[in-house]
Design a protein around this motif. Structure first.
Motif, PDB file in Angstrom:
ATOM      1  N   VAL A 135     -31.544  37.278 -37.669  1.00 14.94           N
ATOM      2  CA  VAL A 135     -31.685  37.240 -39.127  1.00 14.94           C
ATOM      3  C   VAL A 135     -32.755  38.264 -39.488  1.00 14.94           C
ATOM      4  O   VAL A 135     -33.848  38.242 -38.909  1.00 14.94           O
ATOM      5  N   THR A 194     -35.167  43.829 -54.013  1.00 17.46           N
ATOM      6  CA  THR A 194     -33.719  43.736 -54.200  1.00 17.46           C
ATOM      7  C   THR A 194     -33.159  45.056 -54.716  1.00 17.46           C
ATOM      8  O   THR A 194     -32.140  45.548 -54.204  1.00 17.46           O
ATOM      9  N   LYS A 216     -30.620  47.638 -52.644  1.00 16.54           N
ATOM     10  CA  LYS A 216     -29.348  48.056 -53.237  1.00 16.54           C
ATOM     11  C   LYS A 216     -29.281  49.577 -53.279  1.00 16.54           C
ATOM     12  O   LYS A 216     -28.252  50.182 -52.978  1.00 16.54           O
ATOM     13  N   ASP A 269     -30.515  40.141 -44.704  1.00 12.12           N
ATOM     14  CA  ASP A 269     -29.771  38.876 -44.783  1.00 12.12           C
ATOM     15  C   ASP A 269     -30.260  38.025 -45.946  1.00 12.12           C
ATOM     16  O   ASP A 269     -29.513  37.200 -46.474  1.00 12.12           O
ATOM     17  N   CYS A 270     -31.517  38.164 -46.300  1.00 14.07           N
ATOM     18  CA  CYS A 270     -32.061  37.508 -47.488  1.00 14.07           C
ATOM     19  C   CYS A 270     -33.294  38.310 -47.895  1.00 14.07           C
ATOM     20  O   CYS A 270     -33.632  39.286 -47.219  1.00 14.07           O
ATOM     21  N   VAL A 271     -33.913  37.956 -48.994  1.00 14.21           N
ATOM     22  CA  VAL A 271     -35.089  38.711 -49.451  1.00 14.21           C
ATOM     23  C   VAL A 271     -36.264  37.744 -49.609  1.00 14.21           C
ATOM     24  O   VAL A 271     -36.387  37.046 -50.619  1.00 14.21           O
ATOM     25  N   VAL A 304     -42.264  34.644 -53.007  1.00  5.52           N
ATOM     26  CA  VAL A 304     -41.668  33.334 -52.700  1.00  5.52           C
ATOM     27  C   VAL A 304     -42.762  32.338 -52.331  1.00  5.52           C
ATOM     28  O   VAL A 304     -42.687  31.158 -52.681  1.00  5.52           O
ATOM     29  N   VAL A 335     -39.333  28.188 -43.927  1.00  8.71           N
ATOM     30  CA  VAL A 335     -38.039  28.348 -44.617  1.00  8.71           C
ATOM     31  C   VAL A 335     -36.883  28.182 -43.635  1.00  8.71           C
ATOM     32  O   VAL A 335     -35.867  27.557 -43.945  1.00  8.71           O
ATOM     33  N   PHE A 336     -37.054  28.732 -42.432  1.00  6.96           N
ATOM     34  CA  PHE A 336     -35.957  28.677 -41.477  1.00  6.96           C
ATOM     35  C   PHE A 336     -36.046  27.473 -40.526  1.00  6.96           C
ATOM     36  O   PHE A 336     -35.199  27.320 -39.645  1.00  6.96           O
ATOM     37  N   ARG A 339     -35.749  19.994 -49.017  1.00  7.94           N
ATOM     38  CA  ARG A 339     -34.667  20.974 -48.930  1.00  7.94           C
ATOM     39  C   ARG A 339     -33.307  20.309 -48.764  1.00  7.94           C
ATOM     40  O   ARG A 339     -33.198  19.210 -48.230  1.00  7.94           O
ATOM     41  N   ILE A 346     -26.090  40.849 -57.529  1.00  5.86           N
ATOM     42  CA  ILE A 346     -25.450  39.551 -57.273  1.00  5.86           C
ATOM     43  C   ILE A 346     -26.356  38.708 -56.369  1.00  5.86           C
ATOM     44  O   ILE A 346     -26.824  39.146 -55.333  1.00  5.86           O
ATOM     45  N   ILE A 383     -32.724  28.167 -48.718  1.00  2.64           N
ATOM     46  CA  ILE A 383     -32.637  29.592 -48.385  1.00  2.64           C
ATOM     47  C   ILE A 383     -32.008  29.803 -47.007  1.00  2.64           C
ATOM     48  O   ILE A 383     -31.138  30.667 -46.836  1.00  2.64           O
ATOM     49  N   ALA A 384     -32.425  29.025 -46.019  1.00  6.14           N
ATOM     50  CA  ALA A 384     -31.888  29.218 -44.662  1.00  6.14           C
ATOM     51  C   ALA A 384     -30.386  28.921 -44.650  1.00  6.14           C
ATOM     52  O   ALA A 384     -29.595  29.652 -44.046  1.00  6.14           O
ATOM     53  N   THR A 394     -28.612  31.780 -46.296  1.00  6.47           N
ATOM     54  CA  THR A 394     -28.713  33.001 -45.492  1.00  6.47           C
ATOM     55  C   THR A 394     -27.769  32.935 -44.294  1.00  6.47           C
ATOM     56  O   THR A 394     -27.039  33.892 -44.003  1.00  6.47           O
ATOM     57  N   HIS A 395     -27.774  31.806 -43.606  1.00  4.83           N
ATOM     58  CA  HIS A 395     -26.854  31.658 -42.468  1.00  4.83           C
ATOM     59  C   HIS A 395     -25.404  31.699 -42.944  1.00  4.83           C
ATOM     60  O   HIS A 395     -24.543  32.293 -42.299  1.00  4.83           O
ATOM     61  N   LYS A 424     -24.384  35.280 -43.684  1.00  2.00           N
ATOM     62  CA  LYS A 424     -24.233  36.046 -42.432  1.00  2.00           C
ATOM     63  C   LYS A 424     -22.909  35.680 -41.774  1.00  2.00           C
ATOM     64  O   LYS A 424     -22.192  36.535 -41.264  1.00  2.00           O
ATOM     65  N   ASP A 476     -27.176  40.559 -52.818  1.00  3.33           N
ATOM     66  CA  ASP A 476     -28.281  41.515 -52.914  1.00  3.33           C
ATOM     67  C   ASP A 476     -29.614  40.857 -52.581  1.00  3.33           C
ATOM     68  O   ASP A 476     -30.550  41.521 -52.140  1.00  3.33           O
ATOM     69  N   CYS A 477     -29.724  39.565 -52.841  1.00  4.97           N
ATOM     70  CA  CYS A 477     -30.898  38.787 -52.426  1.00  4.97           C
ATOM     71  C   CYS A 477     -30.440  37.338 -52.384  1.00  4.97           C
ATOM     72  O   CYS A 477     -29.286  37.051 -52.704  1.00  4.97           O
ATOM     73  N   VAL A 478     -31.325  36.438 -51.978  1.00  6.73           N
ATOM     74  CA  VAL A 478     -30.936  35.032 -51.873  1.00  6.73           C
ATOM     75  C   VAL A 478     -31.918  34.191 -52.692  1.00  6.73           C
ATOM     76  O   VAL A 478     -33.017  33.875 -52.231  1.00  6.73           O
ATOM     77  N   LEU A 479     -31.513  33.884 -53.929  1.00  9.94           N
ATOM     78  CA  LEU A 479     -32.293  32.948 -54.732  1.00  9.94           C
ATOM     79  C   LEU A 479     -31.681  31.560 -54.569  1.00  9.94           C
ATOM     80  O   LEU A 479     -30.492  31.417 -54.275  1.00  9.94           O
ATOM     81  N   GLU A 499     -34.732  26.298 -53.965  1.00  9.47           N
ATOM     82  CA  GLU A 499     -35.941  26.264 -53.128  1.00  9.47           C
ATOM     83  C   GLU A 499     -37.004  27.252 -53.626  1.00  9.47           C
ATOM     84  O   GLU A 499     -38.198  26.954 -53.568  1.00  9.47           O
ATOM     85  N   VAL A 500     -36.581  28.408 -54.108  1.00 12.71           N
ATOM     86  CA  VAL A 500     -37.544  29.407 -54.575  1.00 12.71           C
ATOM     87  C   VAL A 500     -38.301  28.859 -55.792  1.00 12.71           C
ATOM     88  O   VAL A 500     -39.499  29.097 -55.948  1.00 12.71           O
TER      89      VAL A 500
END
Lengths: 233, 233
Positions: free
Chosen positions: A118, A131, A135, A142-144, A149, A166-167, B64, B119, B127-128, B131-132, B135, B142-145, B148-149
């Motif tokens: 990841v 982001t 782009k 995979d995430c930002v 955050v 987070v993970f 979470r 997007i 988030i995890a 993200t997984h 993937k 473009d990012c992962v909101l 959780e954020v």
């Protein structure tokens, strides 16, 4: 003893993945040929740590990097004879940080690393900045993740440990990849693995950086392709 | 009056982008042929809102989605004759939410929409998980909101307004894309634009969903390819 591979690679971004100095110097040269783009880039970046210190020390509440970059910009423009720049132009120039160019190895290196790990930024840049940059530059995160955050600027431990949290993994399952030994040292103190990336020209061709290996890092690599080689991607 | 296009498309994920029911029913059928996979998927999802309500109402601190999914799973396993499932197997089954399959149009639709808009998911998934999932399924965010954020589960306004705040834009520059009218109504109350996506089989072939258009949404689309058509991508 062999070290187990990490699961998550968290990347410092400014200087490690993208070339802030070259990108800003080039854009300044194109827009304002009368200005020394090299000096302008260095002056802007020089305000970076002091601006974050205001947040770290509580003199400013949580403030995104876009706003800190803008404070610094407003402060240096007069020194370069640009003190009368209109608001819209300042706002657009401030977004140069969203348009930074990747180092030549970065996109291909990240693509290879992404096949096995990841990959996420862990930058003091804000989410929108990272982001838009991804782009624009084709960075395949995979995430930002960002200081934003965790509402804590590196080297605050909350940023490094936040990635592991987070993970849902142990700190040692995260590796910080960075071109700055101080960032890596703070991550190591939190239990993360560390990979140092040589970026000798981070401050421009006039100020080559010492990229001597330091033995405490888990990996030392020339660039992200070299890191992918070393990690078997 | 023509509505200006949004800049940011924020997507609900479970049911809108990925097929939770079909994915869980298929995995259950493969792993536990004696169990009714359709009923199991519905039972797991039935616990979703009540589990978030514990957080929304303060009976649970911020928790979470992975942990909420696990609480619900532990509760339903005995009803399906699986009460003696060992810990490691429970943990692995719980990660089925990280492996949900996209609806057939989702990856191609997102690729097209990404060419013109930022997007991002805006999901109650963590988030995890997101993200997984991205993937695994090839979702080109473009990012992962995520809730959780913002530490707030939709329909809390902080989640919708958080997206606009992160990107420094007005609420009307963000459009929520979702297959659920309640989610869209809450976003609209915050000033976001809204796009409804028909997912008639979200709850499986045995429980077709009413996908009648509601006039308050900015767009109504059959799927994400149709949305890309309507937005000129």
């Amino acid at each position: 003893m062999a070290v187990a591979h990490p699961q998550i690679l968290a990347f410092d971004v400014f200087g490690t993945v993208v070339d802030w100095h070259g990108s800003i110097a080039r854009e300044m040269a194109a827009r304002y040929p009368q200005v020394d783009g090299d000096a302008f880039a260095l002056a802007w970046r020089k305000g970076y740590q002091p601006a974050m210190d205001l947040v770290r020390q509580g003199q400013l509440g949580w403030t995104r990097m876009d706003a800190l970059h803008r404070r610094i910009l407003d402060g240096i423009l007069p020194q370069f004879g640009l003190g009368d720049m209109p608001e819209a132009e300042r706002a657009d120039l401030n977004r140069v940080w969203h348009r930074l160019a990747p180092w030549p190895d970065a996109v291909a290196g990240l693509q290879r690393l992404k096949s096995r790990f990841v990959i996420t930024p862990l930058s003091n840049g804000n989410i929108a900045l990272l982001t838009h940059m991804a782009k624009n530059a084709g960075l395949p995160w995979d995430c930002v993740l960002s200081a934003e955050v965790f509402q804590a600027y590196k080297p605050d431990p909350r940023a490094y440990l936040g990635v592991a949290d987070v993970f849902g993994v142990e700190a040692a399952s995260v590796m910080l990849v960075a071109a700055h030994h101080s960032d890596l040292a703070a991550a190591r103190q939190c239990g993360l693995q560390t990979a140092y990336v040589e970026r000798p020209l981070e401050y421009g061709a006039n100020q080559p950086k010492d990229v001597t290996p330091q033995p405490d890092n888990t990996y030392h690599c020339r660039d992200l392709l070299d890191l992918a080689d070393q990690l078997g991607c």
